[in-house]
Design an enzyme around this catalytic site. Structure first.
Site, PDB file in Angstrom:
ATOM      1  N   SER A  28       4.217   5.217  -0.916  1.00  0.00           N
ATOM      2  CA  SER A  28       4.376   4.705   0.666  1.00  0.00           C
ATOM      3  C   SER A  28       4.394   3.190   0.382  1.00  0.00           C
ATOM      4  O   SER A  28       3.738   2.610  -0.456  1.00  0.00           O
ATOM      5  CB  SER A  28       3.029   5.071   1.270  1.00  0.00           C
ATOM      6  OG  SER A  28       2.857   4.143   2.470  1.00  0.00           O
ATOM      7  N   TYR A  85      -6.189   5.419   2.837  1.00  0.00           N
ATOM      8  CA  TYR A  85      -4.799   6.137   2.653  1.00  0.00           C
ATOM      9  C   TYR A  85      -4.048   5.394   1.536  1.00  0.00           C
ATOM     10  O   TYR A  85      -3.636   5.911   0.755  1.00  0.00           O
ATOM     11  CB  TYR A  85      -4.352   6.428   3.770  1.00  0.00           C
ATOM     12  CG  TYR A  85      -2.677   6.701   3.765  1.00  0.00           C
ATOM     13  CD1 TYR A  85      -1.614   5.744   3.966  1.00  0.00           C
ATOM     14  CD2 TYR A  85      -2.432   7.995   3.395  1.00  0.00           C
ATOM     15  CE1 TYR A  85      -0.342   6.254   3.670  1.00  0.00           C
ATOM     16  CE2 TYR A  85      -1.027   8.396   3.099  1.00  0.00           C
ATOM     17  CZ  TYR A  85      -0.100   7.280   3.299  1.00  0.00           C
ATOM     18  OH  TYR A  85       1.106   7.865   3.005  1.00  0.00           O
ATOM     19  N   LYS A 144      -2.476   5.930  -2.515  1.00  0.00           N
ATOM     20  CA  LYS A 144      -1.210   5.731  -3.042  1.00  0.00           C
ATOM     21  C   LYS A 144      -0.881   4.870  -4.034  1.00  0.00           C
ATOM     22  O   LYS A 144      -0.350   5.174  -5.054  1.00  0.00           O
ATOM     23  CB  LYS A 144      -0.319   5.444  -1.938  1.00  0.00           C
ATOM     24  CG  LYS A 144      -0.053   6.415  -0.649  1.00  0.00           C
ATOM     25  CD  LYS A 144       0.612   7.727  -1.149  1.00  0.00           C
ATOM     26  CE  LYS A 144       0.633   8.927  -0.189  1.00  0.00           C
ATOM     27  NZ  LYS A 144       1.147  10.039  -0.805  1.00  0.00           N
TER      28      LYS A 144
END
Ligand code: WQD
Length: 351
Positions: A126, A151, A155
């Protein structure tokens, strides 16, 4: 025929990628515990491709269950790993759940890459790995900054885990850094199914426009941008999907000497929140009921991609315009409204 295992295959990007893989001659198996998705979305995949796709309803955090899938399906020569929790806001509330789920599942899959000598692996990454970039557009060499959320941290860590894992296994892997995936398949048989109130911009727009939400907020118009609202790189989910097929082709044809490569998947254009809303209103003729509210913690001011590397190395070029992103997102919302039971798990089939 190349056989690909797609984890998170019932999800938004996963289901669109399965369609593209099948249309490009791949055989596909899905693994998805449906904790954040519905396996009935594969009915839509079948409607588009004519192919039934098997889904293993397995929790990827349970190694023995993951191992059993590979035992039962010899000859898998590629994996695309989408399965992960992906809400920026929720990850701030429940960081340990995010680290546990997103990293345990990745490590179990990578153990199977080793055990079963899987030659190609795609990691769903991402643009959140860049944090708040000092300059835009960002390239794959732009140094990642501290992630703005757990989050984003999963990644960043995920990319490093993949990088280290392939060094040992001598298998090929790529990490694809998505910018803002939006829109739906032009058939409107598959699309995004946000659980509860959507946190992302485009489903918030379409649900407000169709009346599921009475109004929506624009989180801040006092940013140092051309109209004060945040800038993002919106990219059609079908363009993102096709990049996965090209990445597998790239690895399976051994087109590069590098074991591990990173690619930005963005349109290369930055649009502000207010510009996206205006585009939506123009395309649909629907006036959107929104209010300007306070900034949302964790939002970056402006980010969009330099996508030259994916174009040059993968032969990828995004084709959908912002207008088409809005049009397909709206067509999907209209279908959901016209068929309230669509993709509920007991939904027998599409009419
Ligand atoms: C976009 C802009 C909001 C909702 C997403 C994914 C993340 C990653 C990157 C893939 C921001 C504004 C939003 C609303 C608003 N993708 N907004 N009102 O935060 O860029 O992150 O793309 O991994 O997983 O979440 O996307 O759509 O939430 O926000 O004003 O009701 O829209 O403030 O400026 P974001 P988003």
């Amino acid at each position: 025929m190349n056989k690909i295992l797609v984890t998170g295959g019932c999800g938004y990007i996963g289901s669109h990628t399965i369609v593209d893989l099948i249309e490009n001659g791949y055989e596909v198996i899905s693994v998805d515990n449906n904790s954040r998705s519905k396996d009935s979305i594969l009915k839509g995949v079948e409607k588009i491709t004519g192919k039934k796709v098997k889904n293993y309803k397995v929790d990827l955090c349970i190694y023995d269950d993951v191992y059993a899938i590979f035992q039962e399906n010899p000859g898998i020569n590629g994996i695309i790993h989408f399965a992960a929790f992906k809400s920026v806001g929720e990850s701030v509330e429940k960081p340990l759940m995010y680290f546990g789920n997103n990293l345990d599942s990745l490590i179990n899959i990578l153990k199977c890459v080793d055990e079963f000598a899987i030659p190609s692996f795609v990691f769903s990454s991402s643009c959140t790995v860049y944090g708040n970039p000092d300059q835009v557009p960002v390239t794959e060499e732009t140094p990642p900054k501290t992630a703005e959320s757990p989050y984003g941290a999963t990644k960043q860590m995920g990319e490093e885990i993949v990088r280290e894992a392939v060094k040992r296994s001598k298998k090929k892997a790529v990490s694809l850094r998505y910018f803002n995936p939006v829109g739906a398949h032009p058939s409107a048989y598959i699309g995004e199914l946000p659980l509860g109130r959507p946190s992302n911009l485009v489903p918030a727009i379409t649900q407000t426009a169709i009346g599921k939400l009475t109004s929506m907020q624009v989180y801040g118009n006092d940013y140092p941008t051309r109209d004060g609202s945040c800038i993002r790189d919106y990219i059609h989910v079908c363009d993102i999907a096709h990049a996965h097929t090209l990445a597998l082709d790239h690895m399976l044809k051994n087109q590069s000497n590098d074991l591990y490569e990173l690619f930005n998947l963005g349109s290369g254009n930055g649009f502000s929140v207010l510009e996206v809303i205006r585009e939506f209103e123009e395309v649909t003729g629907v006036k959107l009921n929104y209010q300007i509210s306070a900034r949302r913690p964790g939002d970056v001011i402006s980010i969009y991609a330099n996508n030259d590397k994916a174009k040059k190395v993968l032969g990828w070029s995004p084709v959908f315009t912002l207008k088409e992103m809005m049009r397909t997102a709206w067509d999907w919302e209209l279908r959901l409204k016209n068929d309230e039971n669509l993709y509920t798990n007991q939904h027998a089939g599409l009419n």
